[in-house]
Design an enzyme around this catalytic site. Structure first.
Site, short mmCIF file in Angstrom:
data_model
loop_
_atom_site.label_atom_id
_atom_site.label_comp_id
_atom_site.label_asym_id
_atom_site.label_seq_id
_atom_site.Cartn_x
_atom_site.Cartn_y
_atom_site.Cartn_z
N HIS A 58 -69.69 -5.72 -6.49
CA HIS A 58 -68.42 -5.31 -6.91
C HIS A 58 -67.62 -6.07 -8.05
O HIS A 58 -67.76 -7.40 -7.65
CB HIS A 58 -67.61 -4.94 -5.82
CG HIS A 58 -66.25 -4.30 -6.02
ND1 HIS A 58 -66.08 -2.83 -6.51
CD2 HIS A 58 -64.74 -4.70 -6.12
CE1 HIS A 58 -64.77 -2.77 -6.87
NE2 HIS A 58 -64.13 -3.61 -6.33
N ASP A 67 -66.68 -0.44 -0.54
CA ASP A 67 -66.63 -1.57 -0.55
C ASP A 67 -65.98 -2.57 0.61
O ASP A 67 -65.12 -3.25 0.43
CB ASP A 67 -65.72 -1.98 -1.87
CG ASP A 67 -66.04 -1.26 -3.17
OD1 ASP A 67 -67.18 -1.25 -3.41
OD2 ASP A 67 -65.09 -0.76 -3.89
C1 GRF Z 1 -71.18 -3.53 -12.40
O1 GRF Z 1 -69.92 -4.20 -12.82
C2 GRF Z 1 -71.19 -3.53 -10.81
O2 GRF Z 1 -70.32 -4.75 -10.58
C3 GRF Z 1 -70.38 -2.14 -10.57
O3 GRF Z 1 -71.35 -1.43 -11.54
C4 GRF Z 1 -71.33 -2.05 -12.72
C5 GRF Z 1 -72.61 -2.00 -13.05
O4 GRF Z 1 -73.26 -2.33 -14.51
N1 GRF Z 1 -70.88 -1.98 -9.39
P1 GRF Z 1 -74.52 -2.41 -14.69
O5 GRF Z 1 -75.04 -1.14 -14.93
O6 GRF Z 1 -75.44 -3.28 -13.98
O7 GRF Z 1 -74.86 -3.36 -16.21
#
Ligand code: GRF
Length: 212
Positions: A115, A156
């Protein structure tokens, strides 16, 4: 210490870029993670993260919750794919739903999520993507960061494994803050996964103890 070579399943969203997926794949290739991404589960085959996986020879499976009559049936299909790939650890990387409870219980403390904030701040329903960073900038916090945590039945709220901080700087926008945090996400996720592979995570209540 027994270091295991683990099979990892990564769950992504319909339009996720897959940058955390890539960070995990890279860490498996260069030995920071003793394991491999065995399968990527997504919503649709043409999602960027799914294409990214296939282009690197990783199996992908599209599973859409709306194709199933119930959460149980959706969960059963996910469990089937996880079993087929002898999954030791499930990593959510942009997956946007609450996982069916059958999956959470079958893989209790073997499912992680990342997160982009310091939980328990800026988390929960509606707190995804840019909304998280916008809320942090508007609130005026001076630090933010990312959290890798085990997944439970809500958004979360599971036990925290690793957090990394970044400063919120004068003039930051949601976009600039997100970019600064993403760099830390790509470090935190592989670190948490390797602690798991090394058997160094012990969960007591909601506290994760890191052994050794
Ligand atoms: C990330 O910012 C993660 O923290 C959130 O979703 C986003 C996914 O980004 N849970 P990516 O697809 O891994 O670039």
């Amino acid at each position: 210490m027994v270091v295991r070579h683990i099979n990892i399943a990564v769950l992504v969203s319909g339009h996720g870029r897959g940058s955390n997926l890539q960070a995990i794949i890279d860490a498996c290739s260069d030995g920071r993670i003793t394991g491999k991404v065995a399968v990527v589960i997504g919503v649709k085959d043409d999602a960027p993260a799914m294409e990214r996986a296939r282009s690197q020879g990783i199996a992908t499976v599209a599973i859409r919750s709306k194709d199933f009559d119930s959460d149980e049936a959706y969960g059963a299909r996910i469990l089937e794919v996880l079993a087929e790939h002898e999954t030791a650890l499930v990593c959510l990387a942009g997956y946007m739903r609450i996982l069916p409870s059958s999956v959470v219980s079958a893989y209790r403390h073997r499912i992680m999520n990342i997160h982009p904030a310091l939980i328990p701040l800026f988390r929960g329903t509606g707190m995804f993507g840019e909304h998280v960073h916008q809320a942090a900038v508007e609130y005026g916090v001076k630090v933010s960061g990312c959290t890798v945590h085990f997944v439970d039945e809500q958004y979360d709220t599971g036990p925290i494994i690793i957090q990394k901080c970044v400063p919120v700087e004068e003039g930051d926008t949601a976009e600039t803050l997100a970019a600064r945090i993403l760099v830390q996400e790509h470090k935190a996720y592989p670190e948490a996964i390797q602690l798991f592979a090394e058997g160094r995570l012990r969960v007591e209540g909601r506290v994760v103890h890191i052994l050794g």
